[in-house]
Design a protein around this motif. Structure first.
Motif, short mmCIF file in Angstrom:
data_model
loop_
_atom_site.label_atom_id
_atom_site.label_comp_id
_atom_site.label_asym_id
_atom_site.label_seq_id
_atom_site.Cartn_x
_atom_site.Cartn_y
_atom_site.Cartn_z
N SER A 99 -6.41 -1.61 -0.65
CA SER A 99 -5.35 -2.56 0.47
C SER A 99 -7.03 -1.88 2.26
CB SER A 99 -4.14 -1.08 0.52
OG SER A 99 -4.99 -0.23 0.93
N ASN B 176 -13.19 5.12 -15.93
CA ASN B 176 -12.05 5.67 -14.74
C ASN B 176 -12.19 6.26 -13.36
OD1 ASN B 176 -10.37 8.29 -14.18
ND2 ASN B 176 -9.44 6.65 -14.57
N GLU C 7 -7.48 2.50 -5.76
CA GLU C 7 -6.52 3.01 -4.47
C GLU C 7 -7.41 2.22 -2.81
OE1 GLU C 7 -4.34 4.63 -5.15
OE2 GLU C 7 -4.57 6.53 -4.12
N TYR C 8 -8.09 1.72 -2.60
CA TYR C 8 -9.01 0.93 -1.17
C TYR C 8 -8.68 0.21 -1.71
CZ TYR C 8 -9.85 6.67 -1.17
OH TYR C 8 -9.85 7.84 -0.11
N ASP D 38 -4.60 8.20 -16.63
CA ASP D 38 -3.98 9.37 -15.80
C ASP D 38 -3.84 10.78 -16.22
OD1 ASP D 38 -2.57 7.76 -14.89
OD2 ASP D 38 -1.82 8.79 -13.01
N ALA E 89 1.73 9.51 -3.15
CA ALA E 89 0.70 8.48 -4.01
C ALA E 89 -0.77 8.65 -2.43
CB ALA E 89 0.76 7.09 -4.53
N THR F 276 -6.84 1.53 -16.82
CA THR F 276 -6.44 3.13 -14.98
C THR F 276 -6.63 1.40 -14.72
OG1 THR F 276 -8.60 3.91 -15.87
CG2 THR F 276 -7.60 3.06 -13.72
N LYS G 68 -3.88 10.20 -2.67
CA LYS G 68 -5.57 9.85 -2.07
C LYS G 68 -6.14 9.87 -0.57
CE LYS G 68 -6.56 5.56 -0.11
NZ LYS G 68 -6.01 3.96 0.94
N TYR H 152 -7.67 12.92 -4.87
CA TYR H 152 -8.69 11.73 -5.32
C TYR H 152 -7.78 10.48 -5.64
CZ TYR H 152 -10.82 16.16 -7.46
OH TYR H 152 -11.46 17.13 -7.49
N PRO H 153 -7.32 9.60 -6.10
CA PRO H 153 -7.26 8.39 -6.34
C PRO H 153 -6.42 8.82 -7.25
CG PRO H 153 -9.69 7.71 -6.58
CD PRO H 153 -9.89 9.13 -6.16
N THR H 154 -5.12 8.25 -6.95
CA THR H 154 -4.05 8.21 -7.62
C THR H 154 -4.38 8.00 -9.47
OG1 THR H 154 -2.94 6.19 -7.14
CG2 THR H 154 -2.34 7.69 -6.00
N GLU H 155 -4.93 6.98 -10.11
CA GLU H 155 -5.66 6.94 -11.19
C GLU H 155 -6.93 7.57 -11.08
OE1 GLU H 155 -3.25 5.13 -12.61
OE2 GLU H 155 -1.94 4.16 -10.69
N SER I 116 0.85 -1.44 -0.28
CA SER I 116 -0.15 -0.64 0.11
C SER I 116 0.88 1.10 -0.47
CB SER I 116 -0.92 -0.10 1.01
OG SER I 116 -0.78 0.43 2.39
N TRP I 117 0.34 2.22 -0.29
CA TRP I 117 1.14 3.85 -0.23
C TRP I 117 1.83 4.57 0.83
CZ3 TRP I 117 1.79 3.66 -5.07
CH2 TRP I 117 1.09 3.90 -6.29
N GLU I 118 1.10 3.30 1.66
CA GLU I 118 1.10 4.40 3.47
C GLU I 118 2.60 2.82 3.16
OE1 GLU I 118 -2.24 3.34 1.85
OE2 GLU I 118 -3.44 5.28 2.41
N SER J 227 -10.92 3.29 -10.53
CA SER J 227 -9.57 4.59 -9.81
C SER J 227 -9.80 4.32 -8.31
CB SER J 227 -9.08 5.85 -10.41
OG SER J 227 -10.10 6.28 -9.87
#
Lengths: 336, 157
Positions: free
Chosen positions: B112, B101, B109-110, B82, A139, B76, A143, A147-150, A48-50, B105
């Motif tokens: 995790s 997207n 992102e979530y 992005d 990232a 994505t 987050k 916004y979400p990175t992608e 994870s980014w964290e 996305s």
């Protein structure tokens, strides 16, 4: 001992070692050679980014400790903070390091906030060795704050790119390295900027206020320093700071005035909009690059001014303006 | 207080001079090109369904959208959409690919934070607004349509 907002350190605590660890984009920037470690993978092989951000911090702290020739048991306190909610990157790193921990939050000003506090502890003989450090990750910041990175949103040219990096330093009573002579604790300044894509503009007045206060308190001119460097104002904030100095007839042209957010990237070639930001920006540039230059004799005296915008996603969604703070630490070349 | 307001007003003036602003014309041109290209691809996919898979014009719409969504989710996932979005702006945000997207996305992102609280709880973080206001807008349009029908204006159905 203090004068106004400025704390003096007559014993001149020493930064005996420092380390900077960065991610892939910073590793392609102009300062790449000065960093202790560059990760090619934005995730740093974590899930994870964290966790990646934590690893940056832990790595920087470990390298700084190793360079000092000490063990973590020899260090009395660890002062650190970061941008994550509940400053988890720092406290989770502290869990691993096993050094008594004081968590602080000053957003991107944390680099100098923690260094100033470390210097105070050492100068007042409350400790002989203190670790100070901070980190940020592009990232994880995207987050949490955006916004979400992608997510394919278009950023305006005034936006800044959060630095993936960590910086750590060890402050001791005696030793070889740059000397800490004074620190100026900034006031929280808010000139009504509400747009979180205008961080540099929001923070510039706080940097100017702290630099002015520093010179006023010590009764010196900016020419006293060979370099005054702000943390992460980037292109727009840097030029606005110059505008504000000019307006106040503050002779900033006596010295070289730079910004870490402009130094860490090649903003013409790398896609970072206005420049770098984040706790890791001033930390990695100061601890990786500037201290080396100072010890190499490039400069004699410098003033590092880390700037932080104290907003949260909640406050700007509720329409609040962005309060900002800047803390300055004055450094001087020490014994090699 | 008055002083603070004066300072803020004054700073606003200085800021304006230094803020490059968004390059509106360039953004419009890019949005036109990118959005147009996505729609062109969509049209080509639709034609393909009509010619090779015997769909009629109306029925071909659904599989076309599905293909565009899959393409968007793919780009994505590999971290390209992005970057395309930064270049294309509204051109990549407005078509259905932008919606896909936004969903994928958020899901990525979530991930995790687990499947239920992470993916499930956050997937509509961005797209939720589109659905809510899309539904609200549809409701009012339907009312207008109905009222006009009562008055005997428009085709009505």
């Amino acid at each position: 001992m203090f004068k106004g907002q400025t704390i003096l350190f007559p014993s001149h605590p020493v930064i005996t070692s420092s380390a900077a660890v960065v991610g892939p984009v910073e590793g392609k920037g102009p300062l790449a050679e000065d960093f202790d470690k560059i990760y090619d993978d934005l995730l740093l092989h974590q899930d994870s980014w964290e966790k990646a951000e934590r690893k940056l911090m832990l790595e920087a702290a470990k390298i700084a400790i190793k360079k000092s020739g000490m063990k973590s048991e020899d260090i009395q306190f660890y002062i650190g903070g970061d941008l994550m909610d509940q400053i988890v990157s720092s406290s989770f790193s502290a869990r691993q390091l096993g050094i008594p921990f004081l968590g602080v939050f000053g957003a991107c000003s944390t680099a100098m906030e923690s260094l100033a506090l470390a210097a105070m502890m050492v100068d007042s003989s409350k400790a002989t060795a203190v670790l100070a450090g901070t980190c940020s990750h592009n990232a994880s910041a995207e987050k949490q704050f955006r916004y979400p990175t992608e997510y394919g949103s278009q950023k305006p040219p005034s936006a800044q790119y959060t630095v993936t990096g960590a910086g750590a330093s060890i402050v001791q009573a005696k030793g070889r390295g740059p000397l800490i002579t004074s620190a100026t604790i900034g006031k929280v300044i808010d000139l009504g900027v509400k747009d979180p894509f205008q961080m540099g503009a929001a923070m510039a007045p706080s940097a100017v206020d702290t630099i002015e206060a520093h010179c006023r308190d010590l009764n010196i001119a900016p020419g006293e320093y060979d370099l005054i460097v702000t943390g992460d104002l980037a292109k727009i904030g840097h030029s606005l700071a110059l505008d504000l100095f000019a307006e106040k007839n503050f002779p900033i042209d006596q010295t070289t005035y730079k910004d870490c957010g402009l130094m860490i990237y090649d903003i013409e070639k790398q896609e970072v909009q206005s420049g770098g930001s984040g706790c890791g920006c001033s930390a990695s540039v100061t601890y990786g690059h500037i201290l080396k230059q100072l010890q190499a004799g490039e400069y004699e005296k410098i003033l590092v001014v880390a700037t932080g915008s104290l907003l949260s996603p909640l406050t700007y969604q509720q329409g609040e303006s962005i309060p900002c703070v800047a803390h300055a630490v004055a450094l001087q070349r020490g014994r090699k | 207080m008055a002083d603070k307001q004066m300072d803020e007003q004054h700073y606003k003036k200085i800021r304006k001079k230094r803020d490059p602003g968004r390059p509106v014309l360039r953004n419009c041109v890019r949005a036109f090109l990118a959005g147009g290209t996505i729609c062109l691809i969509g049209q080509a996919i639709q034609e393909a369904f009509i010619h090779w898979f015997d769909f009629d014009k109306q029925a071909a719409g659904n599989p076309t959208v599905a293909v565009l969504i899959i393409i968007s989710v793919f780009f994505t996932s590999i971290g390209v959409y992005d970057k395309f979005g930064q270049w294309a702006g509204a051109g990549s945000a407005v078509p259905v690919t932008g919606f896909a997207n936004a969903l994928s996305s958020s899901a990525l992102e979530y991930r995790s934070q687990g499947l239920v609280l992470g993916v499930g709880g956050h997937m509509f973080k961005l797209a939720g607004s589109v659905i809510v206001f899309g539904t609200v807008a549809a409701f009012f349009i339907a009312i207008i349509h109905w009222v006009l029908g009562l008055l005997g204006i428009g085709g009505g159905s």
